[in-house]
Design a protein around this motif. Structure first.
Motif, PDB file in Angstrom:
ATOM      1  N   LYS A   1      -4.239 -33.875 -27.019  1.00  0.00           N
ATOM      2  CA  LYS A   1      -5.575 -33.930 -27.613  1.00  0.00           C
ATOM      3  C   LYS A   1      -6.326 -32.638 -27.319  1.00  0.00           C
ATOM      4  N   LEU A   2      -6.260 -32.176 -26.079  1.00  0.00           N
ATOM      5  CA  LEU A   2      -6.934 -30.935 -25.699  1.00  0.00           C
ATOM      6  C   LEU A   2      -6.353 -29.749 -26.459  1.00  0.00           C
ATOM      7  N   ALA A   3      -5.027 -29.685 -26.561  1.00  0.00           N
ATOM      8  CA  ALA A   3      -4.388 -28.584 -27.293  1.00  0.00           C
ATOM      9  C   ALA A   3      -4.834 -28.580 -28.746  1.00  0.00           C
TER      10      ALA A   3
ATOM     11  N   ILE B   1     -15.157 -32.991 -22.134  1.00  0.00           N
ATOM     12  CA  ILE B   1     -16.085 -31.862 -22.277  1.00  0.00           C
ATOM     13  C   ILE B   1     -15.806 -30.798 -21.217  1.00  0.00           C
ATOM     14  N   TRP B   2     -15.591 -31.252 -19.987  1.00  0.00           N
ATOM     15  CA  TRP B   2     -15.308 -30.321 -18.899  1.00  0.00           C
ATOM     16  C   TRP B   2     -14.000 -29.569 -19.128  1.00  0.00           C
ATOM     17  N   ASP B   3     -12.950 -30.280 -19.514  1.00  0.00           N
ATOM     18  CA  ASP B   3     -11.647 -29.632 -19.630  1.00  0.00           C
ATOM     19  C   ASP B   3     -11.558 -28.720 -20.846  1.00  0.00           C
ATOM     20  N   LEU B   4     -12.310 -29.026 -21.888  1.00  0.00           N
ATOM     21  CA  LEU B   4     -12.389 -28.097 -23.012  1.00  0.00           C
ATOM     22  C   LEU B   4     -13.009 -26.785 -22.549  1.00  0.00           C
ATOM     23  N   TYR B   5     -14.100 -26.900 -21.805  1.00  0.00           N
ATOM     24  CA  TYR B   5     -14.744 -25.703 -21.270  1.00  0.00           C
ATOM     25  C   TYR B   5     -13.808 -24.937 -20.333  1.00  0.00           C
ATOM     26  N   LEU B   6     -13.177 -25.645 -19.396  1.00  0.00           N
ATOM     27  CA  LEU B   6     -12.342 -24.982 -18.392  1.00  0.00           C
ATOM     28  C   LEU B   6     -11.135 -24.290 -19.017  1.00  0.00           C
ATOM     29  N   THR B   7     -10.547 -24.898 -20.047  1.00  0.00           N
ATOM     30  CA  THR B   7      -9.410 -24.263 -20.717  1.00  0.00           C
ATOM     31  C   THR B   7      -9.819 -22.949 -21.363  1.00  0.00           C
TER      32      THR B   7
ATOM     33  N   ASP C   1     -22.922 -28.315 -19.553  1.00  0.00           N
ATOM     34  CA  ASP C   1     -24.127 -28.477 -18.735  1.00  0.00           C
ATOM     35  C   ASP C   1     -25.052 -29.544 -19.311  1.00  0.00           C
ATOM     36  N   ALA C   2     -25.185 -29.567 -20.632  1.00  0.00           N
ATOM     37  CA  ALA C   2     -26.026 -30.592 -21.263  1.00  0.00           C
ATOM     38  C   ALA C   2     -25.413 -31.978 -21.082  1.00  0.00           C
ATOM     39  N   TYR C   3     -24.112 -32.066 -21.219  1.00  0.00           N
ATOM     40  CA  TYR C   3     -23.415 -33.340 -21.030  1.00  0.00           C
ATOM     41  C   TYR C   3     -23.599 -33.850 -19.601  1.00  0.00           C
TER      42      TYR C   3
END
Length: 274
Positions: free
Chosen positions: A160-162, A198-204, A254-256
């Motif tokens: 899903k992330l990919a 949301i976090w892992d999308l940002y971190l990737t 950050d908003a999340y």
């Protein structure tokens, strides 16, 4: 109450999940291609290696990709192999545009593009045409298994992330390798104990930015490094777009984190150009 950021991201992911008709088109063409190559060049095996069947493809963007392992002696130049495959398939499909786009021979059928990557067997893996020059070793079965293992660890989150990172690539026209994005996404989640969309999308995205889109080591330890872009000029364009993406993904994160879903969704829409 408005839509949550996670709900919006899931909706986007679903929207860009390939349809059954795309899979059906690939099935129809595969049989004819396989029969033709086996009859005229000799085929050891042919199997799908692309993101469409692997579960990380993007609707209306991802091609069907097959590795065709040929019989016979490997020629000195991969161009010999590519030209033979192109000529053989062109004779079979005379009204179809067929072109070489290393390492593949691309068949542009009316209902789908199908990429055939000719190969010869190696002691381990396969030898295919290097996009720049000469031959290169590839291990598609091992790479798919690596992504599958990480995906299983996180209950389907790795694919899903990919897919989400690839959606960003296509919607924002980022000249970066889809394979690179997939392996970076899986590598990131491989080091995480839990998944937070949301976090892992940002971190990737952040980790790719921190690496300056440098080539990454093969996480299976088998092959050479995965390159991000086909040229330095493309890399500069991709980095510029990645910098913007990281900024927007960070604001969405950050908003999340403060339960401001309206702002998180707004930033996600900017990130994906929606």
């Amino acid at each position: 109450m408005g839509q949550t950021a996670i709900a919006w991201l899931n909706e986007l992911t679903t929207l860009y999940t390939p349809t059954e008709s795309e899979f059906n088109a690939a099935r129809r063409h595969r049989s004819a291609i396989e029969t033709r190559l086996d009859a005229h060049l000799g085929l050891r095996e042919m199997f799908e290696i692309g993101s469409l069947r692997h579960g990380t493809g993007v609707w209306n963007r991802s091609d069907a990709d097959f590795l065709a392992c040929l019989k016979g002696i490997q020629p000195g130049s991969p161009w010999t192999m590519l030209n033979k495959v192109k000529e053989t398939l062109q004779d079979r499909f005379p009204t179809t545009e067929i072109v070489i786009r290393r390492p593949a021979v691309v068949c542009r059928f009316s209902d789908a593009d199908v990429e055939v990557v000719p190969a010869y067997p190696a002691i381990s893996g396969y030898e295919i045409a290097n996009p720049s020059d000469g031959w290169m070793r590839t291990y598609p079965k091992n790479h798919n298994q690596y992504v599958n293992d990480v995906n299983k660890k996180h209950n389907g989150a790795a694919k899903k992330l990919a897919r989400q990172v690839k959606i960003w690539k296509y919607l924002r026209n980022v000249p970066v390798s889809s394979c690179y994005l997939e392996m970076r996404s899986a590598k990131h989640l491989d080091g995480e104990n839990t998944y937070s969309p949301i976090w892992d999308l940002y971190l990737t995205l952040y980790k790719m930015q921190a690496a300056n889109l440098a080539s990454m080591n093969d996480p299976t330890g088998l092959g050479s490094r995965f390159g991000a872009c086909s040229s330095d000029s493309n890399r500069q364009v991709a980095l510029s777009k990645l910098n913007t993406a990281v900024s927007r993904a960070e604001k969405a994160k950050d908003a999340y984190r403060t339960d401001d879903n309206a702002e998180a969704v707004r930033q996600l829409k900017l990130l994906f150009d929606r």
